[in-house]
Design an enzyme around this catalytic site. Structure first.
Site, mmCIF file in Angstrom:
data_model
loop_
_atom_site.group_PDB
_atom_site.id
_atom_site.type_symbol
_atom_site.label_atom_id
_atom_site.label_comp_id
_atom_site.label_asym_id
_atom_site.label_seq_id
_atom_site.Cartn_x
_atom_site.Cartn_y
_atom_site.Cartn_z
ATOM 1 N N GLY A 40 0.819 -1.209 0.000
ATOM 2 C CA GLY A 40 0.000 0.000 0.000
ATOM 3 C C GLY A 40 0.846 1.249 0.000
ATOM 4 O O GLY A 40 1.981 1.260 -0.478
ATOM 5 N N GLU A 55 5.649 -3.362 0.834
ATOM 6 C CA GLU A 55 5.662 -3.169 -0.614
ATOM 7 C C GLU A 55 4.919 -1.873 -0.911
ATOM 8 O O GLU A 55 3.691 -1.839 -0.902
ATOM 9 C CB GLU A 55 4.999 -4.373 -1.306
ATOM 10 C CG GLU A 55 5.764 -5.674 -1.132
ATOM 11 C CD GLU A 55 7.135 -5.641 -1.787
ATOM 12 O OE1 GLU A 55 7.337 -4.830 -2.717
ATOM 13 O OE2 GLU A 55 8.022 -6.411 -1.373
ATOM 14 N N CYS A 91 1.439 0.485 -8.824
ATOM 15 C CA CYS A 91 2.547 1.013 -8.022
ATOM 16 C C CYS A 91 3.831 1.177 -8.816
ATOM 17 O O CYS A 91 4.678 2.008 -8.476
ATOM 18 C CB CYS A 91 2.785 0.130 -6.795
ATOM 19 S SG CYS A 91 3.235 -1.570 -7.198
#
Length: 507
Positions: free
Chosen positions: A186, A208, A242
């Site tokens: 997140g 992560e 991401c």
């Protein structure tokens, strides 16, 4: 409720049923079946969550999950086996190895942008490593979260791998409890809270995260192909990835070409009106929609810029000549907005990247191998892909993870197994051959000290193929003859064993 869930998972783990490889394989096969049998339901849930195309879900998530499960099933026996290590002279006849063993109960906090892959990939590693795992999917991808809660207990052991749904309150309740590892995917703000909560129990974490992943385009490369690949990576999943390229760095002389190539590619990918394209997604919710729109305030888009609040729709948007210190360049965009920042040359680009926080990914589009090598050597990032974007994520053989502000820890394939295992150092020796140990015992004198020092300074020896032979020779012949035999074998093997070393040991 959360405490009871953890207690059941802990009791199930302590019962030992998650440890046998046969059980782990059975659970992995069951997870594999779930993905195969429920693909349509999963795709439907993601269509409801972020308007993702039914064709994109297998490509972006499900195939990757299937590949990871398949790899874990094929390699589990090898991953879980004792790993022999090199020995020194003092341990030459001992059994020395690293034994991967389960950590215990792992908390997996998933993310909403890829709610299946970013939740199940860590779970695959947790199962393979013999752990129990409490799974907490993101509440923002509500349909996927509820479907995961319904499906997982049908396929997996419901005590060892429970699913806890809910929002911030439920996550906070879980973080107050003591787990053996926390795996979080997140944003960095929530990651700090996760790490703070974990610190109270000295719980290790894998974070992560993300960050602003730069994309450098060299003026001498194939700009059209570069922009085609960048456009896909930036706007797939509506920019909510991401490792999406966060911004472009290029020289002013090619900025116009970059804009035009992206414009043409968007027309090819999504048509004249991306809002009507079945392949273009939506922002997850109103809050994120408002955040992204506020980042664009004060700019005139050269491509896109249209939006519809009622649908959480933001068109693929390109902004040029963005100032390096603008708000747009201070936080991760995580949406379909692509700023272009101009730099004078590659040196300027390297300095620009190095002066900022270490990104999760770095993308370099360049045809000069020396320049590519230099840029990789003089920058830092979690991962790097040259002449494409995001493809390093697809390889299970590569560790995926951030560095610095973009995260800590790594996973995918064997890396997930190792991340969620304790690597236990094991040395097993016999009670025989006590004469070998005399040099370390008191009372000490110069001769004993010299022997002990020479033994401790002995080179590491790979005896993995001769361990049994060494043990037999040590037992039958004794230490003196063993050392003589070692000299002969080591010299024959080409190792650098000089005469002064052995003369010093005997003296």
């Amino acid at each position: 409720m959360e405490r009871q869930v953890l207690q059941r998972a802990k009791e199930a783990f302590l019962s030992g049923r998650a440890r046998p490889l046969e059980f782990r394989l059975q659970q992995l096969h069951a997870l594999q079946r779930m993905i195969t049998e429920k693909e349509t339901e999963i795709s439907t849930a993601l269509k409801q969550d972020i308007n993702r195309s039914q064709y994109d879900t297998p490509l972006l998530e499900l195939i990757g999950i299937e590949n990871e499960v398949k790899l874990a099933i094929e390699k589990l026996a090898q991953w879980a086996a004792p790993r022999p290590v090199e020995k020194n002279l003092l341990t030459i006849s001992d059994e020395v190895y690293i034994q991967p063993e389960p950590l215990g109960v792992v908390l997996i906090i998933g993310a909403w942008n890829y709610p299946w892959a970013l939740t199940l990939l860590p779970l695959i590693g947790a199962i393979a490593a013999g752990n129990a795992a409490v799974v907490k999917p993101s509440e923002l991808s509500e349909c996927s979260s509820l479907l995961l809660r319904a499906l997982l207990p049908r396929y997996l052991d419901k005590d060892l791998y429970p699913v806890v749904t809910g929002g911030v309150s439920e996550t906070q309740q879980l973080l107050r409890l003591r787990f053996d590892h926390i795996f979080y995917t997140g944003g960095s703000t929530a990651a700090k809270l996760v790490m703070e909560a974990a610190a109270r129990h000295l719980t290790p974490v894998t974070l992560e995260l993300g960050g602003k992943s730069p994309c450098y385009i060299d003026k001498n490369c194939d700009v059209r192909t570069a922009c085609r690949r960048i456009t896909w990576g930036k706007f797939v999943n509506c920019g909510q990835t991401c490792i999406a390229p966060d911004y472009i760095l290029c020289e002013p002389c090619i900025q116009g070409r970059v804009v035009e190539c992206i414009r043409q590619t968007l027309l090819e990918f999504y048509g004249a009106d991306p809002k009507c394209s079945p392949d273009y997604g939506r922002i997850i919710n109103q809050r994120h929609f408002n955040r992204i729109m506020s980042l664009m305030e004060g700019y005139t888009p050269v491509v896109g810029g249209q939006s519809d609040s009622s649908q959480c729709y933001i068109a693929p948007t390109v902004l040029k000549d963005v100032p390096p210190h603008s708000r747009l360049m201070q936080e991760e965009i995580f949406g379909p907005v692509l700023p272009i920042v101009t730099v004078s040359d590659m040196d300027d680009a390297i300095n620009f990247i190095s002066e900022r926080e270490k990104p999760l990914a770095l993308y370099i589009f360049c045809s000069d191998k020396k320049a590519i090598k230099r840029m990789i050597e003089e920058t830092t990032s979690g991962g790097v892909t040259v002449n494409d974007v995001m493809m390093h994520y697809t390889l299970s053989s590569l560790p995926f993870g951030g560095v610095g502000q973009s995260g800590m820890g790594r996973y995918h394939g064997k890396h997930t197994f190792d991340q969620l295992s304790h690597h236990r150092a094991c040395l097993i020796r016999s009670l025989n051959m006590e004469s070998v140990n005399l040099a370390r015992y008191p009372p000490q004198d110069r001769r004993r000290a010299r022997r002990a020092r020479m033994a401790l300074k002995s080179p590491l020896i790979d005896t993995s193929k001769r361990t049994l032979v060494w043990a037999i020779v040590a037992t039958v012949l004794g230490v003196g003859l063993l050392i003589t035999l070692m000299v002969i074998l080591l010299i024959a093997s080409g190792l650098n064993c000089t005469c002064w070393y052995w003369r010093g040991f005997y003296n």
